[in-house]
Design a protein around this motif. Structure first.
Motif, PDB file in Angstrom:
ATOM      1  N   LEU A   1       0.817  -1.207   0.000  1.00 14.66           N
ATOM      2  CA  LEU A   1       0.000   0.000   0.000  1.00 14.66           C
ATOM      3  C   LEU A   1       0.854   1.262   0.000  1.00 14.66           C
ATOM      4  CD1 LEU A   1      -2.600  -0.930   2.784  1.00 14.66           C
ATOM      5  CD2 LEU A   1      -2.774  -1.373   0.333  1.00 14.66           C
ATOM      6  N   PRO A   2       1.041   1.904  -1.148  1.00  8.73           N
ATOM      7  CA  PRO A   2       1.588   3.257  -1.106  1.00  8.73           C
ATOM      8  C   PRO A   2       0.625   4.152  -0.321  1.00  8.73           C
ATOM      9  CG  PRO A   2       1.587   2.375  -3.350  1.00  8.73           C
ATOM     10  CD  PRO A   2       0.762   1.453  -2.522  1.00  8.73           C
ATOM     11  N   CYS A   3       1.137   4.914   0.615  1.00  9.98           N
ATOM     12  CA  CYS A   3       0.277   5.802   1.386  1.00  9.98           C
ATOM     13  C   CYS A   3       1.107   6.921   2.005  1.00  9.98           C
ATOM     14  CB  CYS A   3      -0.507   5.052   2.462  1.00  9.98           C
ATOM     15  SG  CYS A   3       0.469   4.187   3.689  1.00  9.98           S
ATOM     16  N   ARG A   4       0.438   7.986   2.389  1.00 12.76           N
ATOM     17  CA  ARG A   4       1.095   9.103   3.032  1.00 12.76           C
ATOM     18  C   ARG A   4       1.478   8.706   4.457  1.00 12.76           C
ATOM     19  NH1 ARG A   4       2.134  12.231  -1.374  1.00 12.76           N
ATOM     20  NH2 ARG A   4       0.217  12.830  -2.473  1.00 12.76           N
ATOM     21  N   ALA A   5       2.547   9.312   4.951  1.00 12.68           N
ATOM     22  CA  ALA A   5       2.974   9.035   6.326  1.00 12.68           C
ATOM     23  C   ALA A   5       1.862   9.337   7.317  1.00 12.68           C
ATOM     24  CB  ALA A   5       4.225   9.829   6.653  1.00 12.68           C
ATOM     25  N   ALA A   6       1.082  10.381   7.042  1.00 11.62           N
ATOM     26  CA  ALA A   6       0.010  10.762   7.959  1.00 11.62           C
ATOM     27  C   ALA A   6      -1.077   9.699   8.058  1.00 11.62           C
ATOM     28  CB  ALA A   6      -0.610  12.082   7.495  1.00 11.62           C
ATOM     29  N   ASP A   7      -1.194   8.839   7.025  1.00 17.91           N
ATOM     30  CA  ASP A   7      -2.212   7.784   7.032  1.00 17.91           C
ATOM     31  C   ASP A   7      -1.655   6.433   7.472  1.00 17.91           C
ATOM     32  OD1 ASP A   7      -4.299   9.432   6.087  1.00 17.91           O
ATOM     33  OD2 ASP A   7      -3.590   9.215   4.027  1.00 17.91           O
ATOM     34  N   ALA A   8      -0.375   6.371   7.805  1.00 17.50           N
ATOM     35  CA  ALA A   8       0.287   5.086   8.036  1.00 17.50           C
ATOM     36  C   ALA A   8       0.524   4.771   9.506  1.00 17.50           C
ATOM     37  CB  ALA A   8       1.622   5.054   7.285  1.00 17.50           C
ATOM     38  N   ASP A   9      -0.046   5.551  10.410  1.00 16.77           N
ATOM     39  CA  ASP A   9       0.249   5.382  11.829  1.00 16.77           C
ATOM     40  C   ASP A   9      -0.103   3.985  12.335  1.00 16.77           C
ATOM     41  OD1 ASP A   9       1.149   6.682  14.350  1.00 16.77           O
ATOM     42  OD2 ASP A   9      -0.902   6.234  14.982  1.00 16.77           O
ATOM     43  N   ALA A  10      -1.135   3.368  11.751  1.00 14.23           N
ATOM     44  CA  ALA A  10      -1.539   2.039  12.220  1.00 14.23           C
ATOM     45  C   ALA A  10      -0.452   0.998  12.010  1.00 14.23           C
ATOM     46  CB  ALA A  10      -2.818   1.606  11.512  1.00 14.23           C
ATOM     47  N   LEU A  11       0.420   1.197  11.021  1.00 11.28           N
ATOM     48  CA  LEU A  11       1.525   0.250  10.832  1.00 11.28           C
ATOM     49  C   LEU A  11       2.421   0.190  12.058  1.00 11.28           C
ATOM     50  CD1 LEU A  11       2.563   1.066   7.152  1.00 11.28           C
ATOM     51  CD2 LEU A  11       1.343  -0.962   7.958  1.00 11.28           C
ATOM     52  N   VAL A  12       2.455   1.282  12.812  1.00 15.00           N
ATOM     53  CA  VAL A  12       3.287   1.365  14.011  1.00 15.00           C
ATOM     54  C   VAL A  12       2.498   0.973  15.259  1.00 15.00           C
ATOM     55  CG1 VAL A  12       4.708   2.906  15.429  1.00 15.00           C
ATOM     56  CG2 VAL A  12       4.651   3.188  12.935  1.00 15.00           C
ATOM     57  N   ARG A  13       1.288   1.488  15.391  1.00 15.54           N
ATOM     58  CA  ARG A  13       0.553   1.382  16.661  1.00 15.54           C
ATOM     59  C   ARG A  13      -0.405   0.205  16.749  1.00 15.54           C
ATOM     60  NH1 ARG A  13       0.928   6.036  19.802  1.00 15.54           N
ATOM     61  NH2 ARG A  13       1.595   7.945  18.743  1.00 15.54           N
ATOM     62  N   ASP A  14      -0.937  -0.255  15.642  1.00 16.13           N
ATOM     63  CA  ASP A  14      -2.011  -1.255  15.688  1.00 16.13           C
ATOM     64  C   ASP A  14      -1.515  -2.562  16.313  1.00 16.13           C
ATOM     65  OD1 ASP A  14      -4.007  -3.293  14.882  1.00 16.13           O
ATOM     66  OD2 ASP A  14      -4.844  -1.659  13.695  1.00 16.13           O
ATOM     67  N   GLU A  15      -2.197  -3.015  17.361  1.00 21.71           N
ATOM     68  CA  GLU A  15      -1.739  -4.209  18.089  1.00 21.71           C
ATOM     69  C   GLU A  15      -2.047  -5.501  17.366  1.00 21.71           C
ATOM     70  OE1 GLU A  15      -2.984  -4.146  22.152  1.00 21.71           O
ATOM     71  OE2 GLU A  15      -1.793  -2.354  22.623  1.00 21.71           O
ATOM     72  N   ARG A  16      -2.830  -5.443  16.310  1.00 23.52           N
ATOM     73  CA  ARG A  16      -3.024  -6.651  15.502  1.00 23.52           C
ATOM     74  C   ARG A  16      -1.753  -7.020  14.745  1.00 23.52           C
ATOM     75  NH1 ARG A  16      -8.219  -4.662  12.224  1.00 23.52           N
ATOM     76  NH2 ARG A  16      -6.988  -2.731  12.400  1.00 23.52           N
ATOM     77  N   LEU A  17      -0.886  -6.041  14.530  1.00 30.13           N
ATOM     78  CA  LEU A  17       0.408  -6.280  13.890  1.00 30.13           C
ATOM     79  C   LEU A  17       1.431  -6.603  14.972  1.00 30.13           C
ATOM     80  CD1 LEU A  17       0.190  -3.310  11.388  1.00 30.13           C
ATOM     81  CD2 LEU A  17      -0.030  -5.736  10.820  1.00 30.13           C
ATOM     82  N   LYS A  18       2.120  -7.708  14.839  1.00 39.39           N
ATOM     83  CA  LYS A  18       2.938  -8.255  15.930  1.00 39.39           C
ATOM     84  C   LYS A  18       4.405  -7.888  15.833  1.00 39.39           C
ATOM     85  CE  LYS A  18      -0.801 -10.097  17.417  1.00 39.39           C
ATOM     86  NZ  LYS A  18      -1.511  -9.408  18.524  1.00 39.39           N
ATOM     87  N   LEU A  19       4.829  -7.264  14.748  1.00 41.55           N
ATOM     88  CA  LEU A  19       6.231  -6.843  14.587  1.00 41.55           C
ATOM     89  C   LEU A  19       6.257  -5.769  13.514  1.00 41.55           C
ATOM     90  CD1 LEU A  19       9.479  -8.871  14.432  1.00 41.55           C
ATOM     91  CD2 LEU A  19       8.830  -7.614  12.372  1.00 41.55           C
ATOM     92  N   LEU A  20       7.154  -4.796  13.695  1.00 43.70           N
ATOM     93  CA  LEU A  20       7.395  -3.752  12.698  1.00 43.70           C
ATOM     94  C   LEU A  20       8.849  -3.820  12.262  1.00 43.70           C
ATOM     95  CD1 LEU A  20       6.919  -1.051  11.152  1.00 43.70           C
ATOM     96  CD2 LEU A  20       7.443   0.128  13.303  1.00 43.70           C
ATOM     97  N   SER A  21       9.079  -3.831  10.947  1.00 45.48           N
ATOM     98  CA  SER A  21      10.434  -3.746  10.401  1.00 45.48           C
ATOM     99  C   SER A  21      10.505  -2.498   9.534  1.00 45.48           C
ATOM    100  CB  SER A  21      10.767  -4.992   9.580  1.00 45.48           C
ATOM    101  OG  SER A  21      12.050  -4.876   8.994  1.00 45.48           O
ATOM    102  N   PHE A  22      11.423  -1.600   9.883  1.00 44.21           N
ATOM    103  CA  PHE A  22      11.547  -0.315   9.201  1.00 44.21           C
ATOM    104  C   PHE A  22      12.975  -0.117   8.732  1.00 44.21           C
ATOM    105  CE2 PHE A  22      12.963   4.133   9.595  1.00 44.21           C
ATOM    106  CZ  PHE A  22      12.125   4.757   8.688  1.00 44.21           C
ATOM    107  N   THR A  23      13.135   0.346   7.500  1.00 43.07           N
ATOM    108  CA  THR A  23      14.433   0.774   6.981  1.00 43.07           C
ATOM    109  C   THR A  23      14.300   2.223   6.536  1.00 43.07           C
ATOM    110  OG1 THR A  23      14.914  -1.463   6.214  1.00 43.07           O
ATOM    111  CG2 THR A  23      16.264   0.311   5.333  1.00 43.07           C
ATOM    112  N   GLY A  24      15.154   3.090   7.090  1.00 42.94           N
ATOM    113  CA  GLY A  24      15.060   4.500   6.751  1.00 42.94           C
ATOM    114  C   GLY A  24      15.914   5.346   7.673  1.00 42.94           C
ATOM    115  N   SER A  25      15.455   6.570   7.944  1.00 43.34           N
ATOM    116  CA  SER A  25      16.264   7.523   8.696  1.00 43.34           C
ATOM    117  C   SER A  25      16.187   7.261  10.201  1.00 43.34           C
ATOM    118  CB  SER A  25      15.790   8.951   8.414  1.00 43.34           C
ATOM    119  OG  SER A  25      14.554   9.201   9.051  1.00 43.34           O
ATOM    120  N   PRO A  26      17.258   7.578  10.946  1.00 45.25           N
ATOM    121  CA  PRO A  26      17.248   7.366  12.394  1.00 45.25           C
ATOM    122  C   PRO A  26      16.130   8.120  13.111  1.00 45.25           C
ATOM    123  CG  PRO A  26      19.491   7.684  11.635  1.00 45.25           C
ATOM    124  CD  PRO A  26      18.601   7.966  10.464  1.00 45.25           C
TER     125      PRO A  26
END
Length: 476
Positions: A206-231
């Motif tokens: 899903l291409p999406c704006r950062a402002a619409d992507a908060d659930a990728l970080v906070r949603d507890e249905r997701l059990k792990l987050l893997s991010f590559t980018g800026s510190p």
């Protein structure tokens, strides 16, 4: 040629959203294509689908996962030039480098196909004392469940692959947000995944704006987050992620030591690759070069000549080595950093001229250690030279950084190799080559501001699975 429009992928299927994201040709600046743009509601739908797919994916046989990954590798190979041309346009990556990235995409999926059927367990007797007589145990690894991935612009195919392929091998449904500047590569991967028999909801891209992507970080249905980018973005995500584990690959300002007795012609060829490959937009790009005083002058002369000879221009041309940076604003930033270093006494040996998003490859010496060019990640076509007399001092100079991803050491001294491995505060030490070297199954990641955890297929699978113990009491 890119198509005029690409759909997003939601629960394994192409989907339109009614909104679009423009993707530019990074060399010409012209509109290259448009992709469907997700909003928070579509993201929620994707997460719900991934959660529903958790059990089917966990129960799906390993040979089926292997078959999906093998299918992807075959299809990527068949469409290799299409993928490379798309990468050349959307990322501005010189076409030879783009083809190399497609090769790594294929390698990563092929290796993951093997790992899908190579996961191991453990048998352990428990009778270490009388009270545990007759007890024994088995340990296996099980998928953590649905996971979220956020990939960067600089390797739109390969760094997405390092998240997607291990997730399939491990049996984890996933939702991937590709970088807004370079979403096409991930969507092409989605096209191929949609040809397979993955359980419904196993993947969304899903291409999406950062402002619409908060659930990728906070949603507890997701059990792990893997991010590559800026510190800054990565550590903020970790602070907001709650209880879920977070894997971070956050870049660096890699140091490389050239010890006395090195073969300068070979070293120069590797430094040119390590520092200027894909316009330096790699988190393990050579940024700080420490050369022994006995060969410093000769290295400076040879390296300056080699950098001056690099061809800059249209990334679609076969002989182009330096293409555009991802955006004109990034080229302007690096131009300012070079100018600031010069104002404080640094000497510009070559390059540093900007035209739009193009920055000619720059080499400097005598850059103060507290300049932004030294302390931060340049992420562009620039490198710095400094001399050393004492090997221990060179190790200290490499360590004098907030980052610690990889380091390179050119030396023939076994004792110094061991010392570098023991003392360098990095995730990987590369001997006889630049820190920019990576093979896609090796453990890859850093320390300090460079992140948490490791990628590399088998190591990523460890993060995507968790141990589950079975204890058995034998009948008396």
């Amino acid at each position: 040629m890119l198509k005029s429009h690409y759909p997003l992928y939601l629960a394994n299927r192409p989907r339109e959203s009614g909104r679009t994201l423009d993707v530019s040709d990074k060399y010409s600046g012209a509109l290259a294509t448009r992709v469907a743009l997700a909003d928070a509601a579509l993201l929620d739908e994707a997460i719900a689908a991934a959660a529903a797919a958790a059990r089917p994916m966990a129960e799906w046989p390993a040979y089926e996962r292997q078959a999906v990954l093998e299918h992807c590798a075959r299809r990527f190979e068949a469409r290799a030039e299409e993928f490379a041309q798309a990468l050349c346009v959307e990322a501005g990556k010189p076409i030879r480098d783009a083809r190399g990235e497609v090769t790594r995409l294929i390698d990563t999926f092929r290796y993951a196909a093997g790992e899908a059927v190579r996961q191991h367990g453990d048998y352990r007797p428990l009778d270490i004392g009388p009270r545990a007589k007759g007890y024994w145990s088995l340990l296996k690894r099980v998928p953590v469940g649905p996971v979220s991935f956020i990939s960067p612009f600089n390797f739109p195919l390969n760094l997405a692959a390092h998240k997607i392929a291990p997730a399939i091998a491990a049996g984890c449904p996933f939702v991937l947000k590709p970088a807004s500047a370079t979403p096409v590569g991930a969507l092409l991967i989605g096209e191929v995944l949609a040809e397979t028999a993955l359980p419904a909801g196993a993947f969304s891209i899903l291409p999406c704006r950062a402002a619409d992507a908060d659930a990728l970080v906070r949603d507890e249905r997701l059990k792990l987050l893997s991010f590559t980018g800026s510190p800054a973005v990565g550590w903020d995500m970790k602070a907001r992620a709650g209880r879920k584990p977070v894997i971070l690959e956050l870049g660096g300002n890699a140091g490389c030591i050239v010890d006395e007795g090195s073969d300068l012609d070979f070293v120069v060829s590797r430094l040119v690759f390590g520092a200027y490959y894909q316009s330096g937009q790699s988190c393990i790009s050579v940024q700080r070069i420490y050369a022994h005083a006995s060969l410093y002058a000769a290295l400076r002369e040879k390296l300056t000549a080699a950098v001056r000879a690099l061809k800059c221009g249209d990334p679609k041309q076969e002989d182009t080595f330096i293409g555009p940076m991802i955006a004109e604003s990034e080229a302007q930033r690096l131009e300012r950093w070079i100018g600031a270093a010069q104002q404080r006494g640094a000497r510009l040996l070559c390059g540093g001229e900007r035209r739009g998003a193009m920055l000619s490859p720059a080499l400097l010496e005598n850059v103060p250690a507290d300049c932004e060019l030294s302390t931060k990640e340049a992420f562009g076509p620039v490198a710095m030279l400094a001399a050393f007399d004492d090997f221990d001092a060179a190790l200290d100079a490499v360590n004098a950084s907030d980052y610690g991803l990889q380091a390179g050491v050119f030396t023939r001294d076994l004792g110094r190799i061991e010392k570098a491995w023991n003392r360098l505060e990095v995730g990987g030490v590369v001997i006889g080559d630049v820190p920019s070297f990576r093979v896609d199954h090796m453990p890859y990641g850093g320390v300090k501001q460079s992140g948490l955890g490791r990628e590399g297929v088998a190591y990523a699978i460890e993060h995507l699975t968790e141990p589950r113990l079975l204890v058995v009491r034998s009948p008396a």
